[in-house]
Write an enzyme that holds these catalytic residues in place. Structure first.
Site: not given
Length: 261
Positions: A151, A166
């Site tokens: 990401s 995350y």
């Protein structure tokens, strides 16, 4: 030296076997469909078997596998299912992930570890299972392809959105990608990462439904909009196919220019 081939041949996945985790919704479901359309036999894995069966109903090349990738035995069974079905694993897309808490102050060490277990440890184990699988006769010229879905949050901060666990897991996935590429390159196993920006998915539905946060994404993205799932199709096929046969240890960012600011 490799022999030049046509563009269609470079991007074809005919005769190959792919595993896609987190395939019951969002980008994972799209990834499974795209790989199947390119000719691959796809083992689509997730916990929600009902959704996987619906997905499999759209293409006979997609095979649903109920799998909780946070469980080691399930990961092993997933690899064994693919091998027993076709005798090979050519492509692995480590897509399954969980988001965790947004504010670090709200996240316990135990919860932080759970996110890393799903987002980082599970991809490592599945990558090992893929790399250790027998290499069948007629293996692709580009070798095996492992694609870790990271990401932009593994590259830059997106506070106040994002999350400590995350972001740490996605940054760790990039480091893992480079290390495995270095260790397995001589064996012909390519390991790359795909780093999407803000795409409209089930996970980001609330983000885009809120006018303030949606405007924030548009304002900070050079193309002034969020991405649509199909805009990752080309990047995925590039990394999965022989089109990227000389590409390993790379992080392919598809973010509308978010990280170029």
């Amino acid at each position: 030296m490799t022999t030049p081939r046509s563009a269609a041949e470079l991007f074809s996945l005919e005769g190959r076997t792919a595993i896609v985790t987190g395939a019951s919704a969002g980008l994972g479901a799209r990834f499974a469909v795209v790989l199947a359309q390119a000719g691959a036999t796809v083992f689509a894995a997730a916990r929600r078997i009902d959704r996987l069966k619906e997905l499999a109903g759209t293409d006979a090349r997609i095979h649903p596998v109920a799998c909780d990738v946070s469980v080691e035995a399930d990961r092993t069974r997933l690899a064994e299912t693919a091998l027993s079905g076709t005798g090979r694993i050519d492509v692995l897309v480590n897509n399954a992930a969980t988001s965790g808490e947004t504010r670090a102050a709200d996240e316990s060490p135990e919860a932080f570890g759970d996110v890393l277990g799903l987002n980082l440890t599970a991809p490592f184990h599945l990558a090992r299972l893929t790399a250790e699988a027998p290499v069948p006769a007629g293996a692709p010229a580009g070798g095996r392809s492992i694609i870790n879905v990271s990401s932009i949050l593994g590259l830059v901060s997106a506070a106040p959105l994002g999350g400590a666990s995350y972001s740490a897991s996605k940054a760790g996935l990039i480091g893992l990608t480079r290390e495995l590429a270095g260790q397995w390159g001589r064996e012909g196993t390519r390991v790359n990462a795909l780093a999407p920006g803000w795409f409209r998915t089930e996970m980001t539905a609330d983000l885009f439904a809120d006018e303030r946060s949606s405007n924030w994404v548009e304002r900070n993205t050079l193309l002034r909009r969020g991405g649509d799932g199909h805009e990752l199709d080309g990047a995925l096929l590039f990394l999965a196919s022989d089109a990227s046969s000389y590409c390993t240890g790379h992080v392919l960012t598809v973010d509308g220019g978010w990280t170029a600011r």
